[in-house]
Design a protein around this motif. Structure first.
Motif, PDB file in Angstrom:
ATOM      1  N   ALA A 111      -1.061 -27.999  11.165  1.00  0.00           N
ATOM      2  CA  ALA A 111      -1.668 -28.831  12.211  1.00  0.00           C
ATOM      3  C   ALA A 111      -0.594 -29.460  13.090  1.00  0.00           C
ATOM      4  O   ALA A 111      -0.909 -30.273  13.964  1.00  0.00           O
ATOM      5  N   GLU A 112       0.637 -29.114  12.841  1.00  0.00           N
ATOM      6  CA  GLU A 112       1.793 -29.688  13.551  1.00  0.00           C
ATOM      7  C   GLU A 112       1.805 -31.208  13.441  1.00  0.00           C
ATOM      8  O   GLU A 112       2.207 -31.911  14.369  1.00  0.00           O
ATOM      9  N   GLY A 113       1.321 -31.705  12.319  1.00  0.00           N
ATOM     10  CA  GLY A 113       1.377 -33.132  12.033  1.00  0.00           C
ATOM     11  C   GLY A 113       0.301 -33.980  12.690  1.00  0.00           C
ATOM     12  O   GLY A 113       0.095 -35.127  12.321  1.00  0.00           O
ATOM     13  N   ARG A 114      -0.398 -33.380  13.645  1.00  0.00           N
ATOM     14  CA  ARG A 114      -1.354 -34.175  14.421  1.00  0.00           C
ATOM     15  C   ARG A 114      -2.773 -34.051  13.854  1.00  0.00           C
ATOM     16  O   ARG A 114      -3.156 -33.001  13.342  1.00  0.00           O
ATOM     17  N   CYS A 115      -3.516 -35.134  13.955  1.00  0.00           N
ATOM     18  CA  CYS A 115      -4.909 -35.170  13.497  1.00  0.00           C
ATOM     19  C   CYS A 115      -5.691 -34.037  14.180  1.00  0.00           C
ATOM     20  O   CYS A 115      -5.551 -33.806  15.369  1.00  0.00           O
ATOM     21  N   ARG A 124      -8.993 -33.116  21.179  1.00  0.00           N
ATOM     22  CA  ARG A 124      -8.356 -33.341  19.897  1.00  0.00           C
ATOM     23  C   ARG A 124      -7.812 -34.764  19.821  1.00  0.00           C
ATOM     24  O   ARG A 124      -7.237 -35.272  20.784  1.00  0.00           O
ATOM     25  N   CYS A 125      -8.011 -35.390  18.669  1.00  0.00           N
ATOM     26  CA  CYS A 125      -7.524 -36.757  18.447  1.00  0.00           C
ATOM     27  C   CYS A 125      -6.003 -36.793  18.627  1.00  0.00           C
ATOM     28  O   CYS A 125      -5.308 -35.924  18.123  1.00  0.00           O
ATOM     29  N   PRO A 126      -5.490 -37.784  19.365  1.00  0.00           N
ATOM     30  CA  PRO A 126      -4.056 -37.804  19.647  1.00  0.00           C
ATOM     31  C   PRO A 126      -3.194 -38.411  18.540  1.00  0.00           C
ATOM     32  O   PRO A 126      -1.969 -38.296  18.583  1.00  0.00           O
ATOM     33  N   ARG A 127      -3.827 -39.028  17.554  1.00  0.00           N
ATOM     34  CA  ARG A 127      -3.042 -39.731  16.532  1.00  0.00           C
ATOM     35  C   ARG A 127      -2.414 -38.769  15.518  1.00  0.00           C
ATOM     36  O   ARG A 127      -2.921 -37.672  15.307  1.00  0.00           O
ATOM     37  N   PRO A 128      -1.308 -39.207  14.894  1.00  0.00           N
ATOM     38  CA  PRO A 128      -0.742 -38.372  13.828  1.00  0.00           C
ATOM     39  C   PRO A 128      -1.643 -38.401  12.595  1.00  0.00           C
ATOM     40  O   PRO A 128      -2.261 -39.413  12.303  1.00  0.00           O
ATOM     41  N   GLY A 129      -1.743 -37.270  11.912  1.00  0.00           N
ATOM     42  CA  GLY A 129      -2.584 -37.190  10.720  1.00  0.00           C
ATOM     43  C   GLY A 129      -1.947 -37.886   9.533  1.00  0.00           C
ATOM     44  O   GLY A 129      -0.733 -38.037   9.476  1.00  0.00           O
ATOM     45  N   GLU A 130      -2.805 -38.318   8.592  1.00  0.00           N
ATOM     46  CA  GLU A 130      -2.292 -39.005   7.400  1.00  0.00           C
ATOM     47  C   GLU A 130      -2.958 -38.517   6.127  1.00  0.00           C
ATOM     48  O   GLU A 130      -2.450 -38.711   5.038  1.00  0.00           O
ATOM     49  N   CYS A 153      -6.302 -38.320  10.771  1.00  0.00           N
ATOM     50  CA  CYS A 153      -5.751 -39.674  10.775  1.00  0.00           C
ATOM     51  C   CYS A 153      -6.707 -40.573   9.994  1.00  0.00           C
ATOM     52  O   CYS A 153      -7.846 -40.196   9.719  1.00  0.00           O
ATOM     53  N   ALA A 154      -6.250 -41.768   9.658  1.00  0.00           N
ATOM     54  CA  ALA A 154      -7.058 -42.678   8.839  1.00  0.00           C
ATOM     55  C   ALA A 154      -8.385 -43.002   9.529  1.00  0.00           C
ATOM     56  O   ALA A 154      -9.436 -43.023   8.892  1.00  0.00           O
ATOM     57  N   LYS A 155      -8.321 -43.227  10.829  1.00  0.00           N
ATOM     58  CA  LYS A 155      -9.514 -43.620  11.577  1.00  0.00           C
ATOM     59  C   LYS A 155     -10.590 -42.520  11.538  1.00  0.00           C
ATOM     60  O   LYS A 155     -11.762 -42.780  11.290  1.00  0.00           O
ATOM     61  N   ARG A 172     -15.996 -25.596  17.499  1.00  0.00           N
ATOM     62  CA  ARG A 172     -15.006 -26.242  18.383  1.00  0.00           C
ATOM     63  C   ARG A 172     -13.659 -26.419  17.691  1.00  0.00           C
ATOM     64  O   ARG A 172     -12.622 -26.195  18.297  1.00  0.00           O
ATOM     65  N   LEU A 173     -13.679 -26.814  16.418  1.00  0.00           N
ATOM     66  CA  LEU A 173     -12.416 -26.989  15.687  1.00  0.00           C
ATOM     67  C   LEU A 173     -11.691 -25.651  15.556  1.00  0.00           C
ATOM     68  O   LEU A 173     -10.473 -25.569  15.769  1.00  0.00           O
ATOM     69  N   GLU A 174     -12.438 -24.611  15.238  1.00  0.00           N
ATOM     70  CA  GLU A 174     -11.817 -23.290  15.097  1.00  0.00           C
ATOM     71  C   GLU A 174     -11.208 -22.828  16.418  1.00  0.00           C
ATOM     72  O   GLU A 174     -10.142 -22.212  16.455  1.00  0.00           O
ATOM     73  N   ARG A 175     -11.888 -23.156  17.515  1.00  0.00           N
ATOM     74  CA  ARG A 175     -11.362 -22.784  18.839  1.00  0.00           C
ATOM     75  C   ARG A 175     -10.089 -23.566  19.149  1.00  0.00           C
ATOM     76  O   ARG A 175      -9.118 -23.015  19.635  1.00  0.00           O
ATOM     77  N   ARG A 176     -10.108 -24.876  18.844  1.00  0.00           N
ATOM     78  CA  ARG A 176      -8.903 -25.700  19.080  1.00  0.00           C
ATOM     79  C   ARG A 176      -7.736 -25.197  18.251  1.00  0.00           C
ATOM     80  O   ARG A 176      -6.605 -25.158  18.706  1.00  0.00           O
ATOM     81  N   ARG A 177      -8.051 -24.814  17.006  1.00  0.00           N
ATOM     82  CA  ARG A 177      -6.992 -24.389  16.089  1.00  0.00           C
ATOM     83  C   ARG A 177      -6.225 -23.177  16.591  1.00  0.00           C
ATOM     84  O   ARG A 177      -5.058 -23.006  16.259  1.00  0.00           O
ATOM     85  N   ARG A 178      -6.891 -22.347  17.344  1.00  0.00           N
ATOM     86  CA  ARG A 178      -6.207 -21.150  17.839  1.00  0.00           C
ATOM     87  C   ARG A 178      -5.006 -21.521  18.710  1.00  0.00           C
ATOM     88  O   ARG A 178      -4.089 -20.735  18.883  1.00  0.00           O
TER      89      ARG A 178
END
Ligand SMILES: [Zn+2]
Length: 196
Positions: A111-115, A124-130, A153-155, A172-178
């Motif tokens: 995910a390259e670190g991002r949520c 896509r959420c701009p926050r870093p994932g946790e 991310c926590a939120k 939508r998530l699968e499309r973003r993931r590409r």
């Protein structure tokens, strides 16, 4: 496994749909009664169109109670199916509740670190994932596998709770993931424990 829409979405769409339909019908009635000139429909206000439209709709519904009953039954069944879809047939939970450290590292990397969740306007959420999140909730039989893993991310993690994503959220998530997944990693998301 996935619902087309949540019960809340069906309820909101029914309400908004009825409202818009009433206003459209009402606009025609107001135009018919008061006439139309170059300045537009005489005597049209949103409230007038809604009042006329609701009255007309009500007249039709009370005139044809069977149609009303069938419509109400269809909506009720849709809401019920939406609720029950995830609970029919019992839930077999994955004995592994939490993602391992290794799975989390793998999921964060791809995910390259991002949520990976959605924020406003389906972006896509701009926050870093946790957190390593179960896309299909663990409590409802979601597998603790990489195919069911979403880096969040926590939120977003709290906001999602144990909601079952809709089929559209999955698409939508699968499309973003590409756009950010490494080429050799499948973008498919969502897996039930024990599913073939
Ligand atoms: Zn997020």
């Amino acid at each position: 496994m996935y619902r087309v829409a949540s019960a809340k979405t069906i309820a909101v769409f029914t309400l908004i749909g009825t409202l818009l339909f009433s206003m459209t019908v009402g606009t025609v009635i107001v135009a018919f009664n008061n006439g139309v000139d170059s300045g537009g429909i005489q005597g049209w206000t949103p409230l007038a169109s809604l009042t006329e439209g609701t009255a007309a709709l009500w007249a039709v519904l009370t005139f044809a109670p069977k149609v009303t009953l069938v419509a109400a039954a269809v909506i009720t069944v849709m809401v019920l199916v939406s609720f029950l879809a995830d609970h029919i047939g019992g839930t077999v939970k994955d004995p592994q509740r939490m993602y391992t450290k290794d799975q989390r590292r793998q999921g964060a990397d791809r995910a390259e670190g991002r949520c990976e969740m959605e924020s406003v306007w389906w972006l896509r959420c701009p926050r870093p994932g946790e957190h390593g999140d179960h896309f299909y909730p663990h409590s409802l039989g979601g597998a603790t596998s990489m195919a069911n893993f979403v880096w969040a991310c926590a939120k977003c993690n709290i906001a999602k709770s144990n909601h079952v994503p809709t089929i559209w959220q999955k698409i939508r998530l699968e499309r973003r993931r590409r756009r950010y997944f490494p080429e050799d990693v499948p973008t498919d998301v969502g897996e039930k424990y024990g599913a073939v």
